[in-house]
Write a protein that holds these residues in place. Structure first.
Motif, PDB file in Angstrom:
ATOM      1  N   ASP A   1      11.688  15.884  -1.082  1.00 19.53           N
ATOM      2  CA  ASP A   1      12.683  14.926  -0.620  1.00 19.53           C
ATOM      3  C   ASP A   1      13.687  14.671  -1.739  1.00 19.53           C
ATOM      4  O   ASP A   1      13.324  14.672  -2.916  1.00 19.53           O
TER       5      ASP A   1
ATOM      6  N   GLU B   1      12.679  11.980  -4.116  1.00 13.32           N
ATOM      7  CA  GLU B   1      11.656  12.376  -5.084  1.00 13.32           C
ATOM      8  C   GLU B   1      12.271  13.154  -6.241  1.00 13.32           C
ATOM      9  O   GLU B   1      11.900  12.967  -7.394  1.00 13.32           O
TER      10      GLU B   1
ATOM     11  N   LYS C   1       9.717   9.503  -7.441  1.00  9.38           N
ATOM     12  CA  LYS C   1       8.793   8.778  -6.559  1.00  9.38           C
ATOM     13  C   LYS C   1       8.857   9.377  -5.165  1.00  9.38           C
ATOM     14  O   LYS C   1       9.929   9.731  -4.676  1.00  9.38           O
ATOM     15  N   THR C   2       7.709   9.461  -4.520  1.00  8.23           N
ATOM     16  CA  THR C   2       7.631  10.015  -3.179  1.00  8.23           C
ATOM     17  C   THR C   2       8.072   8.969  -2.162  1.00  8.23           C
ATOM     18  O   THR C   2       7.622   7.827  -2.200  1.00  8.23           O
ATOM     19  N   SER C   3       8.951   9.377  -1.237  1.00  2.00           N
ATOM     20  CA  SER C   3       9.347   8.480  -0.157  1.00  2.00           C
ATOM     21  C   SER C   3       8.194   8.423   0.833  1.00  2.00           C
ATOM     22  O   SER C   3       7.509   9.417   1.062  1.00  2.00           O
ATOM     23  N   LYS C   4       7.967   7.251   1.426  1.00  2.00           N
ATOM     24  CA  LYS C   4       6.793   7.075   2.274  1.00  2.00           C
ATOM     25  C   LYS C   4       7.114   6.526   3.654  1.00  2.00           C
ATOM     26  O   LYS C   4       6.315   6.656   4.555  1.00  2.00           O
ATOM     27  N   LEU C   5       8.263   5.919   3.825  1.00  2.00           N
ATOM     28  CA  LEU C   5       8.562   5.262   5.096  1.00  2.00           C
ATOM     29  C   LEU C   5       8.910   6.286   6.169  1.00  2.00           C
ATOM     30  O   LEU C   5       9.723   7.174   5.949  1.00  2.00           O
ATOM     31  N   LYS C   6       8.286   6.131   7.349  1.00  2.00           N
ATOM     32  CA  LYS C   6       8.498   7.093   8.419  1.00  2.00           C
ATOM     33  C   LYS C   6       9.036   6.454   9.687  1.00  2.00           C
ATOM     34  O   LYS C   6       9.578   7.149  10.535  1.00  2.00           O
TER      35      LYS C   6
ATOM     36  N   CYS D   1      13.543   2.426   7.368  1.00  2.00           N
ATOM     37  CA  CYS D   1      13.679   1.889   6.024  1.00  2.00           C
ATOM     38  C   CYS D   1      14.867   0.938   6.039  1.00  2.00           C
ATOM     39  O   CYS D   1      15.845   1.166   6.749  1.00  2.00           O
TER      40      CYS D   1
ATOM     41  N   ASN E   1      14.205   5.781   0.650  1.00  2.00           N
ATOM     42  CA  ASN E   1      12.753   5.751   0.772  1.00  2.00           C
ATOM     43  C   ASN E   1      12.249   6.153   2.158  1.00  2.00           C
ATOM     44  O   ASN E   1      11.100   5.937   2.479  1.00  2.00           O
TER      45      ASN E   1
ATOM     46  N   HIS F   1      11.048   9.029   4.563  1.00  2.00           N
ATOM     47  CA  HIS F   1      10.467  10.369   4.380  1.00  2.00           C
ATOM     48  C   HIS F   1      10.949  11.323   5.473  1.00  2.00           C
ATOM     49  O   HIS F   1      10.956  11.001   6.642  1.00  2.00           O
TER      50      HIS F   1
END
Length: 189
Positions: free
Chosen positions: A67, A70, A75-80, A83, A107, A109
């Motif tokens: 992503d 990232e 940092k890894t995006s996590k929101l699916k 956001c 953020n 994903h």
């Protein structure tokens, strides 16, 4: 953002790109050629002589299946589901001397588009339009100020509320007009 922290952020991006490239056992020159970048210019990005353009980072992120957030933040995006980016809280993606870019969905994903708030500094008005290309398409919507937009050799002046959609494989760029900054939404697809 201060010049020092901007430099630190740029160095972190460079290191993440190098690590991804090294994991794939690919040279900078080979990567540049595969992605359609000029190898000499790519080398300037990796050595820190020039900032990586946002469009180039999008292409590199896609190449390595990471992503953009990232690649930029580490940092890894996590929101699916959704956001929310509050006013003034979007992270700076890349700040060249006359442009500011803020990632508005940093953020989320698996985005299919990259939305940015972009500021063209008033100082861009006295300079020639800096052109670039990147795969895909782009949509720009002027919020305030006035812009001169160049796409594929055509130039148009844009006012607040005007928008333009174009093939970003074409040479394109913009600059602020009237000695004032301009803000616009840019959605890169």
């Amino acid at each position: 953002m201060s010049e020092t922290s901007r430099s630190a952020a740029a160095l972190e991006i460079i290191e993440r790109v190098k690590v991804l490239r090294e994991i794939e056992e690919i040279s900078g020159e080979t990567l540049a050629r595969e992605l359609g970048f000029d190898p000499a210019e790519y080398n300037q990005w990796e050595t820190g002589e020039k900032d990586f353009p946002v469009g180039a980072l999008i292409i590199i992120a896609a190449k390595f299946k990471v992503d953009l957030a990232e690649l930029i933040t580490g940092k890894t995006s996590k929101l699916k589901t959704y956001c929310l980016t509050r006013a003034g809280e979007a992270p700076v993606v890349s700040r060249r001397p006359m442009y500011g870019y803020w990632n508005l969905a940093y953020n989320f994903h698996g985005k299919k588009a990259e939305p940015f708030l972009v500021e063209a500094d008033a100082a861009t008005g006295g300079k020639p339009v800096s052109l670039n290309t990147h795969p895909g398409q782009e949509f720009d919507y002027v919020l305030d100020g006035r812009l001169l937009v160049s796409v594929g050799g055509h130039e148009v002046e844009m006012n607040p509320g005007d928008c333009i959609y174009y093939d970003s494989n074409e040479q394109h760029g913009m600059k602020a007009l009237d000695g004032k900054p301009a803000h616009f939404l840019a959605v890169v697809l």
